[in-house]
Design an enzyme around this catalytic site. Structure first.
Site, PDB file in Angstrom:
ATOM      1  N   MET A   1     -11.959   5.015  -1.756  1.00 14.53           N
ATOM      2  CA  MET A   1     -12.745   5.238  -0.541  1.00 14.53           C
ATOM      3  C   MET A   1     -13.377   6.621  -0.680  1.00 14.53           C
ATOM      4  O   MET A   1     -12.928   7.606  -0.077  1.00 14.53           O
ATOM      5  CB  MET A   1     -11.828   5.136   0.689  1.00 14.53           C
ATOM      6  CG  MET A   1     -11.482   3.685   1.011  1.00 14.53           C
ATOM      7  SD  MET A   1      -9.973   3.526   1.996  1.00 14.53           S
ATOM      8  CE  MET A   1      -8.766   3.591   0.689  1.00 14.53           C
TER       9      MET A   1
ATOM     10  N   ASP B   1      -7.241  -6.272   3.146  1.00  8.35           N
ATOM     11  CA  ASP B   1      -6.596  -4.959   3.262  1.00  8.35           C
ATOM     12  C   ASP B   1      -6.750  -4.427   4.684  1.00  8.35           C
ATOM     13  O   ASP B   1      -7.870  -4.163   5.129  1.00  8.35           O
ATOM     14  CB  ASP B   1      -7.264  -4.008   2.237  1.00  8.35           C
ATOM     15  CG  ASP B   1      -6.628  -2.624   2.206  1.00  8.35           C
ATOM     16  OD1 ASP B   1      -5.595  -2.423   2.863  1.00  8.35           O
ATOM     17  OD2 ASP B   1      -7.181  -1.752   1.505  1.00  8.35           O
TER      18      ASP B   1
ATOM     19  N   ASP C   1      -4.430   4.071  -2.427  1.00 12.24           N
ATOM     20  CA  ASP C   1      -5.605   4.408  -1.622  1.00 12.24           C
ATOM     21  C   ASP C   1      -6.086   5.824  -1.929  1.00 12.24           C
ATOM     22  O   ASP C   1      -5.431   6.800  -1.563  1.00 12.24           O
ATOM     23  CB  ASP C   1      -5.269   4.257  -0.132  1.00 12.24           C
ATOM     24  CG  ASP C   1      -5.178   2.800   0.281  1.00 12.24           C
ATOM     25  OD1 ASP C   1      -6.165   2.068   0.094  1.00 12.24           O
ATOM     26  OD2 ASP C   1      -4.114   2.385   0.778  1.00 12.24           O
TER      27      ASP C   1
ATOM     28  N   MET D   1     -12.265  -5.529   3.741  1.00 13.07           N
ATOM     29  CA  MET D   1     -11.518  -4.649   4.653  1.00 13.07           C
ATOM     30  C   MET D   1     -11.336  -5.356   5.992  1.00 13.07           C
ATOM     31  O   MET D   1     -12.309  -5.845   6.578  1.00 13.07           O
ATOM     32  CB  MET D   1     -12.254  -3.334   4.915  1.00 13.07           C
ATOM     33  CG  MET D   1     -12.321  -2.339   3.771  1.00 13.07           C
ATOM     34  SD  MET D   1     -10.766  -1.612   3.191  1.00 13.07           S
ATOM     35  CE  MET D   1      -9.892  -1.168   4.671  1.00 13.07           C
TER      36      MET D   1
ATOM     37  N   SER E   1       0.848  -1.186   0.000  1.00 10.85           N
ATOM     38  CA  SER E   1       0.000   0.000   0.000  1.00 10.85           C
ATOM     39  C   SER E   1       0.888   1.242   0.000  1.00 10.85           C
ATOM     40  O   SER E   1       1.612   1.500   0.965  1.00 10.85           O
ATOM     41  CB  SER E   1      -0.907   0.018   1.218  1.00 10.85           C
ATOM     42  OG  SER E   1      -1.525   1.288   1.288  1.00 10.85           O
TER      43      SER E   1
ATOM     44  N   HIS F   1      -0.786  -0.894  -4.531  1.00 15.11           N
ATOM     45  CA  HIS F   1      -2.112  -0.555  -4.021  1.00 15.11           C
ATOM     46  C   HIS F   1      -2.169   0.949  -3.758  1.00 15.11           C
ATOM     47  O   HIS F   1      -1.338   1.498  -3.019  1.00 15.11           O
ATOM     48  CB  HIS F   1      -2.374  -1.342  -2.734  1.00 15.11           C
ATOM     49  CG  HIS F   1      -3.752  -1.181  -2.178  1.00 15.11           C
ATOM     50  ND1 HIS F   1      -4.857  -1.842  -2.688  1.00 15.11           N
ATOM     51  CD2 HIS F   1      -4.222  -0.431  -1.151  1.00 15.11           C
ATOM     52  CE1 HIS F   1      -5.933  -1.510  -1.985  1.00 15.11           C
ATOM     53  NE2 HIS F   1      -5.580  -0.639  -1.047  1.00 15.11           N
TER      54      HIS F   1
ATOM     55  N   MET G   1      -8.702   8.543  -1.116  1.00 15.58           N
ATOM     56  CA  MET G   1      -9.655   8.893  -0.041  1.00 15.58           C
ATOM     57  C   MET G   1     -10.103  10.330  -0.238  1.00 15.58           C
ATOM     58  O   MET G   1      -9.273  11.207  -0.525  1.00 15.58           O
ATOM     59  CB  MET G   1      -8.991   8.770   1.324  1.00 15.58           C
ATOM     60  CG  MET G   1      -8.398   7.396   1.603  1.00 15.58           C
ATOM     61  SD  MET G   1      -7.797   7.297   3.299  1.00 15.58           S
ATOM     62  CE  MET G   1      -6.905   5.739   3.251  1.00 15.58           C
TER      63      MET G   1
ATOM     64  N   HIS H   1      -7.966   1.685  -4.872  1.00 19.74           N
ATOM     65  CA  HIS H   1      -9.015   1.433  -3.881  1.00 19.74           C
ATOM     66  C   HIS H   1      -9.673   2.780  -3.587  1.00 19.74           C
ATOM     67  O   HIS H   1      -9.067   3.643  -2.965  1.00 19.74           O
ATOM     68  CB  HIS H   1      -8.349   0.823  -2.636  1.00 19.74           C
ATOM     69  CG  HIS H   1      -9.250   0.600  -1.487  1.00 19.74           C
ATOM     70  ND1 HIS H   1      -8.784   0.341  -0.217  1.00 19.74           N
ATOM     71  CD2 HIS H   1     -10.613   0.571  -1.382  1.00 19.74           C
ATOM     72  CE1 HIS H   1      -9.800   0.177   0.609  1.00 19.74           C
ATOM     73  NE2 HIS H   1     -10.925   0.325  -0.069  1.00 19.74           N
TER      74      HIS H   1
END
Ligand code: DX5
Ligand code: ZN
Length: 226
Positions: free
Chosen positions: A70, A177, A37, A143, A10, A35, A39, A68
């Site tokens: 979010m 994750d 993230d 998750m 990540s 990965h 957000m 990913h």
């Protein structure tokens, strides 16, 4: 068809000011995917990166960028992320109750691989329709911490979700994750996860390559047992 192990460091735990070299360091250490993230400070209480950063990173690497999302409105991100060069687009089921069919189709039409993620409090049955749809998601991300931050404690009780999914869908990519590392990988691997996100355990290690290879070996060993 056997699913293969994918280890995805990540990049949230990387030095964002040196993202390209951090990405290369992970690939040199044996990472399969990176990965990313995304957000939005609304769906989760943290704000990270978006399409412009993916676009910049894409200029430095051909690696699979496992994104990913979010975010509260994933549909708004599909086109920018596709154009930026994202490889996988994993949205949250909690944020796509009304439009997941359209979302999956748009993700595919932009050349990305669709995935769905679920928070710890969300029942596993919520993702079944997306896996069984005419145009299905190709990965489920379970998750194992509350989304938002790296470095949290792994929730072993989420392994029931992984077991249920693996039993029902033998050839589905199942990603875990949150809180994964040498002390928790056995639980996830034996439950049937084959894609492993790991942030702090990889970036915090003196030798990330050793952790990546340990994670991969655990997944492969668990697969041989079943
Ligand atoms: C948390 C993110 C994770 C996070 C994992 O919301 O989705 O990808 O970076 O970090 P670790 O492995 O440190 O729990
Ligand atoms: Zn993540």
């Amino acid at each position: 068809m056997e699913v293969t192990a994918k280890i995805a460091p990540s990049m949230l735990s990387s030095d964002f000011a040196n993202l390209a070299s951090e990405a290369q360091r992970m690939l040199n250490s044996g990472a399969d995917w990176l990965h990313m993230d995304i957000m939005d400070g609304h769906f989760v209480p943290n704000l990270t990166i978006g399409a412009p950063v993916i676009e910049s990173l894409r200029k430095h690497t051909k690696a699979y960028l496992d994104c990913h999302l979010m975010v509260t409105n994933p549909i708004d991100y599909v086109e920018p992320m596709g154009k930026a060069g994202a490889s996988g687009f994993t949205f949250h089921v909690e944020a796509s109750k009304d439009n997941w069919q359209e979302l999956i189709q748009r993700i595919k039409s932009l050349g990305m691989r669709p995935g769905v993620a679920l928070k710890p409090g969300t029942p596993i049955g919520d993702v079944f329709p997306l896996v069984e749809a005419e145009t299905p998601v190709e990965m489920v991300l379970v998750m194992t911490v509350a989304p938002g931050f790296g470095g949290q404690k792994f929730m072993p009780e989420m392994m029931d979700k992984v077991r249920i999914l693996r039993k029902k869908y033998p050839s589905l990519d199942i990603e875990v994750d949150g809180g994964l590392g040498p002390s928790t990988i056995e639980m996830a691997a034996s439950a049937g996860a084959n894609c492993v996100v790991a942030g702090s355990s990889v970036f915090g290690a003196p030798e990330p390559a050793e952790v990546i290879s340990l994670l991969r070996n655990s997944v492969q060993k668990a697969q041989q047992k079943c």
